[in-house]
Design a protein around this motif. Structure first.
Motif, PDB file in Angstrom:
ATOM      1  N   MET A   1      29.022   1.632 -36.669  1.00 34.99           N
ATOM      2  CA  MET A   1      29.540   2.915 -36.192  1.00 34.99           C
ATOM      3  C   MET A   1      28.407   3.818 -35.713  1.00 34.99           C
ATOM      4  SD  MET A   1      31.816   5.748 -38.237  1.00 34.99           S
ATOM      5  CE  MET A   1      30.532   6.049 -39.461  1.00 34.99           C
ATOM      6  N   GLN A   2      27.327   3.904 -36.488  1.00 33.88           N
ATOM      7  CA  GLN A   2      26.223   4.782 -36.112  1.00 33.88           C
ATOM      8  C   GLN A   2      25.527   4.305 -34.829  1.00 33.88           C
ATOM      9  OE1 GLN A   2      25.787   7.694 -37.417  1.00 33.88           O
ATOM     10  NE2 GLN A   2      27.385   7.284 -38.940  1.00 33.88           N
ATOM     11  N   ILE A   3      25.474   2.992 -34.628  1.00 33.58           N
ATOM     12  CA  ILE A   3      24.915   2.478 -33.376  1.00 33.58           C
ATOM     13  C   ILE A   3      25.792   2.903 -32.206  1.00 33.58           C
ATOM     14  CG2 ILE A   3      24.516   0.357 -32.043  1.00 33.58           C
ATOM     15  CD1 ILE A   3      23.502  -0.912 -34.671  1.00 33.58           C
ATOM     16  N   GLU A   4      27.102   2.810 -32.379  1.00 30.16           N
ATOM     17  CA  GLU A   4      27.996   3.220 -31.283  1.00 30.16           C
ATOM     18  C   GLU A   4      27.888   4.719 -31.020  1.00 30.16           C
ATOM     19  OE1 GLU A   4      30.885   2.349 -28.240  1.00 30.16           O
ATOM     20  OE2 GLU A   4      29.235   1.333 -29.264  1.00 30.16           O
ATOM     21  N   VAL A   5      27.750   5.529 -32.062  1.00 32.37           N
ATOM     22  CA  VAL A   5      27.511   6.966 -31.869  1.00 32.37           C
ATOM     23  C   VAL A   5      26.244   7.174 -31.045  1.00 32.37           C
ATOM     24  CG1 VAL A   5      26.930   9.134 -33.033  1.00 32.37           C
ATOM     25  CG2 VAL A   5      28.751   7.682 -33.945  1.00 32.37           C
ATOM     26  N   GLY A   6      25.191   6.431 -31.398  1.00 33.72           N
ATOM     27  CA  GLY A   6      23.943   6.535 -30.655  1.00 33.72           C
ATOM     28  C   GLY A   6      24.098   6.123 -29.206  1.00 33.72           C
ATOM     29  N   ARG A   7      24.860   5.058 -28.961  1.00 37.71           N
ATOM     30  CA  ARG A   7      25.069   4.605 -27.586  1.00 37.71           C
ATOM     31  C   ARG A   7      25.800   5.670 -26.775  1.00 37.71           C
ATOM     32  NH1 ARG A   7      28.168  -0.197 -26.878  1.00 37.71           N
ATOM     33  NH2 ARG A   7      26.789  -0.971 -25.242  1.00 37.71           N
ATOM     34  N   LEU A   8      26.764   6.329 -27.380  1.00 41.19           N
ATOM     35  CA  LEU A   8      27.502   7.376 -26.671  1.00 41.19           C
ATOM     36  C   LEU A   8      26.610   8.579 -26.370  1.00 41.19           C
ATOM     37  CD1 LEU A   8      30.855   7.212 -28.660  1.00 41.19           C
ATOM     38  CD2 LEU A   8      30.460   6.418 -26.318  1.00 41.19           C
TER      39      LEU A   8
ATOM     40  N   GLY B   1      29.333  -2.035 -41.628  1.00 39.66           N
ATOM     41  CA  GLY B   1      30.322  -1.280 -40.856  1.00 39.66           C
ATOM     42  C   GLY B   1      29.808   0.099 -40.477  1.00 39.66           C
ATOM     43  N   ASP B   2      29.140   0.759 -41.432  1.00 41.02           N
ATOM     44  CA  ASP B   2      28.581   2.080 -41.141  1.00 41.02           C
ATOM     45  C   ASP B   2      27.498   1.996 -40.076  1.00 41.02           C
ATOM     46  OD1 ASP B   2      28.259   5.006 -41.842  1.00 41.02           O
ATOM     47  OD2 ASP B   2      26.233   4.281 -42.278  1.00 41.02           O
ATOM     48  N   LEU B   3      26.639   0.980 -40.162  1.00 38.51           N
ATOM     49  CA  LEU B   3      25.597   0.813 -39.141  1.00 38.51           C
ATOM     50  C   LEU B   3      26.208   0.576 -37.768  1.00 38.51           C
ATOM     51  CD1 LEU B   3      22.698  -1.331 -40.653  1.00 38.51           C
ATOM     52  CD2 LEU B   3      22.632   1.064 -39.926  1.00 38.51           C
TER      53      LEU B   3
ATOM     54  N   LEU C   1      18.602   6.464 -36.928  1.00 37.25           N
ATOM     55  CA  LEU C   1      19.394   5.238 -36.968  1.00 37.25           C
ATOM     56  C   LEU C   1      18.507   4.002 -37.059  1.00 37.25           C
ATOM     57  CD1 LEU C   1      21.841   3.339 -36.424  1.00 37.25           C
ATOM     58  CD2 LEU C   1      21.512   3.843 -33.982  1.00 37.25           C
ATOM     59  N   LEU C   2      17.461   3.954 -36.237  1.00 38.46           N
ATOM     60  CA  LEU C   2      16.583   2.790 -36.225  1.00 38.46           C
ATOM     61  C   LEU C   2      15.958   2.560 -37.593  1.00 38.46           C
ATOM     62  CD1 LEU C   2      15.087   0.495 -34.830  1.00 38.46           C
ATOM     63  CD2 LEU C   2      13.394   2.172 -34.032  1.00 38.46           C
ATOM     64  N   HIS C   3      15.472   3.617 -38.191  1.00 38.25           N
ATOM     65  CA  HIS C   3      14.855   3.497 -39.509  1.00 38.25           C
ATOM     66  C   HIS C   3      15.879   3.025 -40.536  1.00 38.25           C
ATOM     67  CE1 HIS C   3      12.825   4.791 -43.261  1.00 38.25           C
ATOM     68  NE2 HIS C   3      11.733   4.516 -42.594  1.00 38.25           N
TER      69      HIS C   3
ATOM     70  N   ALA D   1       9.562   1.650 -36.921  1.00 41.12           N
ATOM     71  CA  ALA D   1      10.616   2.669 -36.866  1.00 41.12           C
ATOM     72  C   ALA D   1      10.176   4.006 -37.434  1.00 41.12           C
ATOM     73  CB  ALA D   1      11.853   2.169 -37.619  1.00 41.12           C
ATOM     74  N   ARG D   2       9.225   4.004 -38.353  1.00 38.66           N
ATOM     75  CA  ARG D   2       8.860   5.284 -38.978  1.00 38.66           C
ATOM     76  C   ARG D   2       8.249   6.247 -37.977  1.00 38.66           C
ATOM     77  NH1 ARG D   2       8.988   9.415 -40.108  1.00 38.66           N
ATOM     78  NH2 ARG D   2       8.711  10.528 -42.080  1.00 38.66           N
TER      79      ARG D   2
END
Length: 402
Positions: A301-308, A297-299, A337-339, A367-368
């Motif tokens: 959300m963080q992906i959607e933050v990144g998309r915005l 769930g947290d991931l 986020l990717l990492h 990702a690193r």
């Protein structure tokens, strides 16, 4: 900004999604299609590229007169995210770094004659390219204007280049190079951009630098200029415009990295979520456990933050802004986020995630570098702090309509 995408963009997004599902992912699953550097074998890549061209899914980021579809940055954000559901995807559609950024900056900055000679072969997929700026210590890194040591001395109608560069992505397989070198000590107008071929006398690749990997096609190379001559007509923009050229290229290129990284982040969640629904432990499906639900769930959300963040920066670029703040915020967030997405997905998959049975370990190693390339996290945070100091509460504003 309006978050509604046009029917045309949605049509291309859906077509790309089907192409990746039907054509790219099956090759990615078979290790026989990987080369020695853990990327797609070039013969397999060319087969997919021919199919992508035939379906009109080629170089979508460029203007129609250049050979693309004129999507703009917002359209690119939608489509690039879909392309990089597969680790092989961007190269298939001729939207992978560094060619992607090089094509876009040549489209903006090159003369018509230069476009025909230097840009069109990349657009057509006949050659690959590299952007040559970074140098070994104590040379140019995040501060090219102040630290660049590679020099270009004008002699008559040509420039003589001497210096050393490193971590030049794609150089081992590139034919066309955009080189940034120092032509004066002027703090703003001291750099100049040049175009040259791989076979130019006085240019050589010293080594392909071993990295944590995996690698882009052509690796990351250390290269040497030993008196290479470049005619004046191969200067990009004008003498002294090298810093301007780098700013034109690197801002959008940072954002296109983020677009692609969002696709990889979503792929990590996809793999983790599928496994969590299939795997039982102590009589309970993993997906039923609250700890797993919180992680995924947290991931999400963080992906959607990144998309915005990415979409706001893309929109700003399309409006003609340099979007420095927006790009920096997107770059820092999506790189981390990717990492994290790869790390969490591996944790959920356990030993399977750490193995090569999935692409998770590939993405994790890849990702690193995200927190280093095109400006380390710390540099972008310093840029944001400078903007905050300058703008105060004005740092956070909405664009008001007329």
């Amino acid at each position: 900004m309006d978050f509604t995408i046009s029917p045309r963009i949605e049509d291309y997004r859906a077509r790309i999604a089907r192409f990746v599902e039907d054509n790219v992912l099956p090759l990615e699953e078979d290790r026989a299609h990987y080369d020695a550097h853990e990327n797609i074998r070039l013969d397999a890549l060319e087969h997919l590229r021919e199919k992508a061209r035939a379906e009109g899914l080629w170089c979508l980021q460029l203007k129609e007169e250049t050979g693309g579809q004129g999507f703009g940055k917002v359209g690119m954000a939608v489509c690039y995210e879909e392309m990089n559901r597969s680790i092989f995807g961007p190269a298939v559609f001729n939207s992978a770094a560094p060619d992607d950024g090089n094509m876009m900056v040549l489209e903006l900055a090159a003369t018509d004659t230069q476009k025909e000679r230097w840009l069109q072969p990349i657009v057509q997929g006949k050659v690959r390219s590299a952007f040559v700026m970074t140098e070994p210590h104590p040379g140019s890194g995040s501060d090219p204007a102040g630290m660049m040591l590679t020099t270009a001395k004008k002699t008559g109608g040509k420039y003589v280049i001497r210096g050393r560069k490193w971590f030049i992505t794609g150089a081992a397989e590139a034919d066309h190079f955009i080189l940034v070198a120092r032509t004066s000590d002027d703090p703003r107008k001291g750099l100049t951009a040049f175009l040259h071929h791989q076979d130019s006398p006085g240019f050589r690749i010293d080594r392909r630098i071993p990295i944590m990997g995996p690698e882009e096609h052509g690796g990351h190379c250390e290269i040497v200029y030993e008196g290479m001559e470049v005619p004046a007509e191969d200067v990009l923009l004008a003498e002294g415009d090298g810093l301007k050229l780098t700013q034109m290229r690197l801002g959008p290129a940072r954002l296109t990295h983020c677009m692609r990284w969002l696709g990889l982040s979503k792929r990590c969640v996809e793999i983790a979520n599928t496994y969590a629904h299939e795997r039982f432990a102590f009589g309970t499906r993993l997906s039923s456990r609250e700890s797993i639900q919180m992680m995924l769930g947290d991931l999400a959300m963080q992906i959607e933050v990144g998309r915005l963040l990415v979409m706001k920066a893309a929109w700003a670029l399309d409006q003609g802004s340099y979007a420095r703040k927006e790009v920096s915020m997107a770059k820092v967030h999506v790189a981390n986020l990717l990492h994290n997405a790869a790390d969490v997905a591996i944790q959920i998959n356990g030993a399977r995630g750490y193995s090569k049975d999935t692409v998770l370990e590939w993405i994790y190693r890849y990702a690193r570098q995200a927190r280093l390339v095109d400006g380390a996290d710390e540099v972008h945070k310093m840029v944001l702090h400078r903007s905050l100091e300058k703008e105060g509460r004005g740092f956070w504003t909405w664009e008001a309509g007329s």
